[in-house]
Design a protein around this motif. Structure first.
Motif, PDB file in Angstrom:
ATOM      1  N   LEU A   1      12.148  25.588 -49.676  1.00 25.13           N
ATOM      2  CA  LEU A   1      12.622  26.293 -48.493  1.00 25.13           C
ATOM      3  C   LEU A   1      13.708  25.507 -47.769  1.00 25.13           C
ATOM      4  CD1 LEU A   1       9.119  27.305 -47.066  1.00 25.13           C
ATOM      5  CD2 LEU A   1      10.571  28.623 -48.626  1.00 25.13           C
TER       6      LEU A   1
ATOM      7  N   ARG B   1      15.575  26.909 -41.993  1.00 24.01           N
ATOM      8  CA  ARG B   1      15.145  28.104 -41.259  1.00 24.01           C
ATOM      9  C   ARG B   1      13.947  28.760 -41.942  1.00 24.01           C
ATOM     10  NH1 ARG B   1      17.603  30.180 -37.159  1.00 24.01           N
ATOM     11  NH2 ARG B   1      17.117  32.349 -37.656  1.00 24.01           N
ATOM     12  N   GLN B   2      13.939  28.764 -43.260  1.00 20.81           N
ATOM     13  CA  GLN B   2      12.792  29.319 -43.979  1.00 20.81           C
ATOM     14  C   GLN B   2      11.544  28.478 -43.738  1.00 20.81           C
ATOM     15  OE1 GLN B   2      14.288  29.356 -47.969  1.00 20.81           O
ATOM     16  NE2 GLN B   2      15.513  31.215 -47.677  1.00 20.81           N
ATOM     17  N   TYR B   3      11.731  27.177 -43.676  1.00 24.06           N
ATOM     18  CA  TYR B   3      10.602  26.293 -43.393  1.00 24.06           C
ATOM     19  C   TYR B   3      10.085  26.531 -41.979  1.00 24.06           C
ATOM     20  CZ  TYR B   3       7.934  21.933 -42.958  1.00 24.06           C
ATOM     21  OH  TYR B   3       6.936  21.004 -42.768  1.00 24.06           O
TER      22      TYR B   3
ATOM     23  N   ALA C   1      10.250  29.337 -40.404  1.00 21.13           N
ATOM     24  CA  ALA C   1       9.542  30.623 -40.456  1.00 21.13           C
ATOM     25  C   ALA C   1       8.138  30.445 -41.010  1.00 21.13           C
ATOM     26  CB  ALA C   1      10.328  31.611 -41.318  1.00 21.13           C
TER      27      ALA C   1
ATOM     28  N   GLN D   1      15.559  36.454 -42.674  1.00 19.62           N
ATOM     29  CA  GLN D   1      15.192  35.082 -43.021  1.00 19.62           C
ATOM     30  C   GLN D   1      13.681  34.939 -43.172  1.00 19.62           C
ATOM     31  OE1 GLN D   1      16.531  32.201 -43.771  1.00 19.62           O
ATOM     32  NE2 GLN D   1      18.701  32.771 -43.662  1.00 19.62           N
ATOM     33  N   VAL D   2      12.934  35.579 -42.278  1.00 21.83           N
ATOM     34  CA  VAL D   2      11.474  35.511 -42.364  1.00 21.83           C
ATOM     35  C   VAL D   2      10.997  36.192 -43.642  1.00 21.83           C
ATOM     36  CG1 VAL D   2       9.296  36.221 -41.303  1.00 21.83           C
ATOM     37  CG2 VAL D   2      11.158  35.352 -39.871  1.00 21.83           C
TER      38      VAL D   2
ATOM     39  N   VAL E   1      12.603  36.553 -46.465  1.00 22.02           N
ATOM     40  CA  VAL E   1      12.926  35.702 -47.616  1.00 22.02           C
ATOM     41  C   VAL E   1      11.958  34.522 -47.695  1.00 22.02           C
ATOM     42  CG1 VAL E   1      14.647  34.152 -48.600  1.00 22.02           C
ATOM     43  CG2 VAL E   1      15.348  36.366 -47.666  1.00 22.02           C
ATOM     44  N   ALA E   2      11.691  33.909 -46.539  1.00 23.24           N
ATOM     45  CA  ALA E   2      10.793  32.748 -46.513  1.00 23.24           C
ATOM     46  C   ALA E   2       9.387  33.122 -46.939  1.00 23.24           C
ATOM     47  CB  ALA E   2      10.772  32.145 -45.110  1.00 23.24           C
TER      48      ALA E   2
ATOM     49  N   THR F   1       9.350  34.051 -50.692  1.00 25.77           N
ATOM     50  CA  THR F   1       9.485  32.863 -51.536  1.00 25.77           C
ATOM     51  C   THR F   1       8.205  32.037 -51.536  1.00 25.77           C
ATOM     52  OG1 THR F   1      11.864  32.761 -51.067  1.00 25.77           O
ATOM     53  CG2 THR F   1      10.806  30.753 -51.911  1.00 25.77           C
TER      54      THR F   1
END
Length: 304
Positions: free
Chosen positions: A158, A161-163, A165, A223-224, A226-227, A230
């Motif tokens: 991640l 930003r993904q982290y 989220a 973004q959330v 995708v996070a 993933t």
């Protein structure tokens, strides 16, 4: 008494199931999770009490029991005369449900003990702990305080930003006591088979509630999505005891529905939550009447 059985044991759990399917996406996920978790538990409790009442009538017809309490078997049997099999069905149901509830309670206790043991091994003073593990995993450990565990394998997948989220999602699980709501659903499902899909729905809704909490914190739905996608797809099978507390609803099979809901948000209503609440209230009232009928029946049987 049969009308109480029909309503509390058959009709209400079925209506709660339909309500969860029809209204689950029309309420805010956090509201829906709490409403349906508690409604399912109340419905299951009312069904259990009704079943127990009928089980008592079955036991009261056993000759040795009837002689011990000076009950007339004929009078007791007359109370369920239209469908005499219901009492014996209820007796068997109560035995099976009791065993299922004990199993659920023991499993949760084992998971909580495991979570406490794992939390004790983590560094003190840190709410987010990175553990060296090439496998991708992240989960919340309930407690005082709650902890978030992320493996180094997950962290590498991640971006920042993904982290963020992911952490917001796990913090929402802790803040909302989502593991408790999941457990309430499991208890209800242990008592009544019709409530098993409702329990699974509650598991999905707590994940949706955590997703929406992450959106509010980051302000970016894509973004959330995708996070979460993933992380969920990369997560290995949870082996840690703490992970099992929040495993329900987080499996890859529900990820497409969660991502779809994030990218296509609907309008959330609140007033529709009244429907399951009213159902819970009515089944409690009818259960009270069922117990009153049972007491009156046994008193009448003793007078004869």
């Amino acid at each position: 008494m049969l009308d109480h059985f029909a309503w509390s044991v058959v009709a209400v759990p079925l209506i709660v199931l339909l309500a969860a399917r029809l209204l689950g996406d029309r309420l805010r996920p956090d509201t829906a999770a709490r409403v349906f978790a508690w409604t399912a538990l109340v419905a299951a409790g009312a069904a259990a009490v009704n079943l127990l009442a009928f089980a008592v009538t079955a036991v009261a017809e056993i000759p040795v029991v009837a002689r011990t309490f000076d009950w007339s078997r004929a009078v007791v049997a007359a109370g369920t005369a239209p469908v005499p099999e219901v009492s014996w069905l209820a007796l068997g149901w109560v035995v099976v449900a009791a065993g299922a509830v004990v199993h659920v309670v023991r499993r949760r206790r084992r998971a909580l003990r495991g979570a406490r043991r794992e939390a004790a091994l983590l560094p003190a003073g840190e709410d987010v702990v990175l553990v060296p593990d090439p496998g991708a995993d992240a989960f919340a450990l309930p407690g005082k305080p709650g902890r978030i565990v992320v493996t180094t394998g997950m962290r590498k997948l991640l971006d920042e930003r993904q982290y963020s989220a992911l952490l917001a999602h796990e913090r929402a699980h802790l803040a909302g006591d989502h593991h408790v709501l999941v457990w309430l659903g499991e208890l209800a499902a242990a008592v009544h088979p019709l409530l098993r899909p409702v329990a699974r729905r509650v598991g999905f809704l707590v994940e949706r509630a955590a997703d929406e909490s992450a959106v509010r914190e980051l302000g970016d739905r894509r973004q959330v999505a995708v996070a979460i996608g993933t992380a969920a797809l990369a997560t290995t099978e949870p082996a840690r005891p703490g992970a099992r507390l929040m495993a329900l609803g987080s499996s890859p099979g529900v990820v497409p529905d969660r991502v779809r809901a994030l990218l296509r948000p609907g309008r959330a209503a609140r007033w529709q939550a009244v429907v399951p609440v009213v159902l819970a209230a009515t089944t409690v009232l009818w259960t009270g009447e069922c117990l009153l009928d049972l007491v009156q029946l046994l008193e009448l049987a003793r007078l004869r």
